[in-house]
Design a protein around this motif. Structure first.
Motif, PDB file in Angstrom:
ATOM      1  N   GLN A  14     -15.457   3.242   1.723  1.00 39.15           N
ATOM      2  CA  GLN A  14     -14.258   2.441   1.506  1.00 39.15           C
ATOM      3  C   GLN A  14     -13.456   2.346   2.786  1.00 39.15           C
ATOM      4  O   GLN A  14     -13.482   3.252   3.620  1.00 39.15           O
ATOM      5  CB  GLN A  14     -13.384   3.049   0.416  1.00 39.15           C
ATOM      6  N   GLU A  15     -12.731   1.239   2.919  1.00 34.81           N
ATOM      7  CA  GLU A  15     -11.864   1.045   4.072  1.00 34.81           C
ATOM      8  C   GLU A  15     -10.434   0.882   3.601  1.00 34.81           C
ATOM      9  O   GLU A  15     -10.184   0.695   2.422  1.00 34.81           O
ATOM     10  CB  GLU A  15     -12.312  -0.175   4.867  1.00 34.81           C
ATOM     11  N   GLY A  16      -9.528   0.933   4.550  1.00 32.84           N
ATOM     12  CA  GLY A  16      -8.125   0.762   4.223  1.00 32.84           C
ATOM     13  C   GLY A  16      -7.423   2.094   4.135  1.00 32.84           C
ATOM     14  O   GLY A  16      -8.042   3.163   4.175  1.00 32.84           O
ATOM     15  N   PRO A  17      -6.107   2.036   4.001  1.00 33.99           N
ATOM     16  CA  PRO A  17      -5.328   3.278   3.972  1.00 33.99           C
ATOM     17  C   PRO A  17      -5.495   4.026   2.654  1.00 33.99           C
ATOM     18  O   PRO A  17      -5.714   3.420   1.610  1.00 33.99           O
ATOM     19  CB  PRO A  17      -3.885   2.794   4.141  1.00 33.99           C
ATOM     20  N   ILE A  18      -5.414   5.331   2.757  1.00 38.86           N
ATOM     21  CA  ILE A  18      -5.389   6.144   1.546  1.00 38.86           C
ATOM     22  C   ILE A  18      -3.931   6.406   1.190  1.00 38.86           C
ATOM     23  O   ILE A  18      -3.051   6.293   2.043  1.00 38.86           O
ATOM     24  CB  ILE A  18      -6.143   7.486   1.715  1.00 38.86           C
ATOM     25  N   GLY A  19      -3.694   6.761  -0.069  1.00 42.09           N
ATOM     26  CA  GLY A  19      -2.358   7.147  -0.480  1.00 42.09           C
ATOM     27  C   GLY A  19      -2.120   8.610  -0.159  1.00 42.09           C
ATOM     28  O   GLY A  19      -3.045   9.426  -0.177  1.00 42.09           O
TER      29      GLY A  19
END
Length: 169
Positions: free
Chosen positions: A53-58
């Motif tokens: 997965q890509e993108g920011p994590i919470g």
């Protein structure tokens, strides 16, 4: 075991495989990955890579949601939580380093619900210390560990991630 270290990489490999399978069984394609500060964030970053997965994590800092806040006071290293969007209707993978009493997870769920009502929450933890005070059960666990009354476990990181078990002093 009185002191020593555990292979975090081996536990993470096991967790990544189990989490992929569980998400496929539940037909969850793009969950929001959320780590509980600090160790849970480090593990979330590694699992996100394994899932591709890509993108920011919470990132959750549950300090204000703890049920012992009035007893312990404010931790000087409290930082704001950061969620990339709301949780309303999202499938969430909530990650912590260690689950023991269940109180940290309860606090994290309370905070998540303040952002919105998730479609589901999958709980993932590196280690289960099996000392529950609340009925909380992880869906994916790297390993279980029974500590003696004077032992503690500590995750250090982020690079390298290392678990150590030692005697309390």
């Amino acid at each position: 075991m009185t002191s020593g270290s555990l292979s975090v990489d081996a536990l993470l490999d096991k967790m990544g495989t189990e989490l992929k399978e569980l998400l496929q069984q539940r037909h969850i394609d793009n969950p929001l990955i959320v780590g509980i500060r600090t160790g849970g964030v480090w593990i979330a970053e590694r699992l996100q890579q394994q899932l591709g997965q890509e993108g920011p994590i919470g990132i959750l800092d549950i300090s204000f949601y703890r049920d012992d806040f009035t007893q312990k006071g404010l931790n000087p290293s409290v930082q704001p939580s950061q969620l990339p969007g709301d949780t309303e209707g999202r499938h969430i993978v909530l990650i912590d380093d260690v689950i023991m009493s269940g109180r940290t997870v309860r606090a994290a769920l309370n905070e998540l619900f303040d952002y919105g009502r998730p479609a589901s929450v999958t709980l993932v933890t590196l280690l289960d210390l099996q000392r529950r005070e609340l009925p909380v059960q992880a869906d994916v666990v790297g390993g279980t560990l029974a500590l003696g009354p004077n032992q503690l476990v500590k995750l250090s990181g982020p690079e390298p991630l290392e678990l150590t078990i030692r005697q309390r002093t």
